[in-house]
Motif scaffolding. Sequence first.
Motif, PDB file in Angstrom:
ATOM      1  N   ARG A 123      16.946 -49.167   5.555  1.00  0.00           N
ATOM      2  CA  ARG A 123      15.874 -49.152   6.552  1.00  0.00           C
ATOM      3  C   ARG A 123      15.700 -50.507   7.229  1.00  0.00           C
ATOM      4  O   ARG A 123      15.186 -50.572   8.347  1.00  0.00           O
ATOM      5  CB  ARG A 123      14.573 -48.711   5.887  1.00  0.00           C
ATOM      6  N   SER A 124      16.124 -51.569   6.569  1.00  0.00           N
ATOM      7  CA  SER A 124      16.058 -52.883   7.192  1.00  0.00           C
ATOM      8  C   SER A 124      17.116 -53.035   8.284  1.00  0.00           C
ATOM      9  O   SER A 124      16.987 -53.874   9.178  1.00  0.00           O
ATOM     10  CB  SER A 124      16.232 -53.988   6.141  1.00  0.00           C
ATOM     11  N   ASP A 170      15.611 -49.174   0.916  1.00  0.00           N
ATOM     12  CA  ASP A 170      14.957 -50.314   1.565  1.00  0.00           C
ATOM     13  C   ASP A 170      15.959 -51.118   2.385  1.00  0.00           C
ATOM     14  O   ASP A 170      15.673 -51.535   3.516  1.00  0.00           O
ATOM     15  CB  ASP A 170      14.304 -51.214   0.517  1.00  0.00           C
ATOM     16  N   GLU A 171      17.143 -51.337   1.814  1.00  0.00           N
ATOM     17  CA  GLU A 171      18.175 -52.097   2.535  1.00  0.00           C
ATOM     18  C   GLU A 171      18.611 -51.358   3.798  1.00  0.00           C
ATOM     19  O   GLU A 171      18.760 -51.960   4.866  1.00  0.00           O
ATOM     20  CB  GLU A 171      19.380 -52.339   1.625  1.00  0.00           C
ATOM     21  N   ASP A 186      16.132 -48.150  11.510  1.00  0.00           N
ATOM     22  CA  ASP A 186      14.897 -47.396  11.340  1.00  0.00           C
ATOM     23  C   ASP A 186      15.180 -45.899  11.389  1.00  0.00           C
ATOM     24  O   ASP A 186      16.176 -45.454  11.957  1.00  0.00           O
ATOM     25  CB  ASP A 186      13.902 -47.754  12.447  1.00  0.00           C
TER      26      ASP A 186
END
Length: 214
Positions: A131-132, A128-129, A135
Amino acid sequence: MIVTVGNTKGGVGKTTLALNLAIARAIAGRDVWLIDGDRQGTAQTAITVRSEAGRQPRIACAQYADGSTLRAQVQQVGPKFQDIVIDAGGRDSTALRAALVLSDVLVVPFAPRSLDVWALADICSLIDEARSVRDGLRAVAVLNNADASGQDNEEAVEALADFPQLQYLATPIRRRKALANAAGQGMSVLELSPKDGKAVEEITALINAVFNSI
């Protein structure tokens, strides 16, 4: 293409899979760079054994356990290679975090055991980190050291529903002595003689699923 084989949990067989992925791509004629992002340096040791035995194709390998160094080297040297395979993890580390931001695909090996499945929460947080920040990271989970029979494999796969960050690859790698024997010689099961046909089939399916999907 940059592929990281990683997990925050140790003992899931990431180095063996990274070796097989890197060597298979080299056999296919690709220019490959294997990066060992683990302080233990197991992947680099295996490639040293391979080199000393004079095995072909030769595999370029470097060890960068520090995240900032790994990032800088991949950005500077990486364009010289067609494929980069990064072996990172065993714990939450700067190298693993850097690799996630750099990679096109993350391959997360996990065993059909409750502790391995529960530990996926940690790597999913890092996904998640990453992908933040960037992308496009594709994260896939592969059942490694799978049982030959029984319900544990199926139950572990079903538990992946709790981790939407991960796409399950239906290419399980079962516990086979050939994998350990090959890795100990800095080899892929594709090179081992006599060949273990089932091990070759499973590794080939994984390679196709990882590299032919983007």
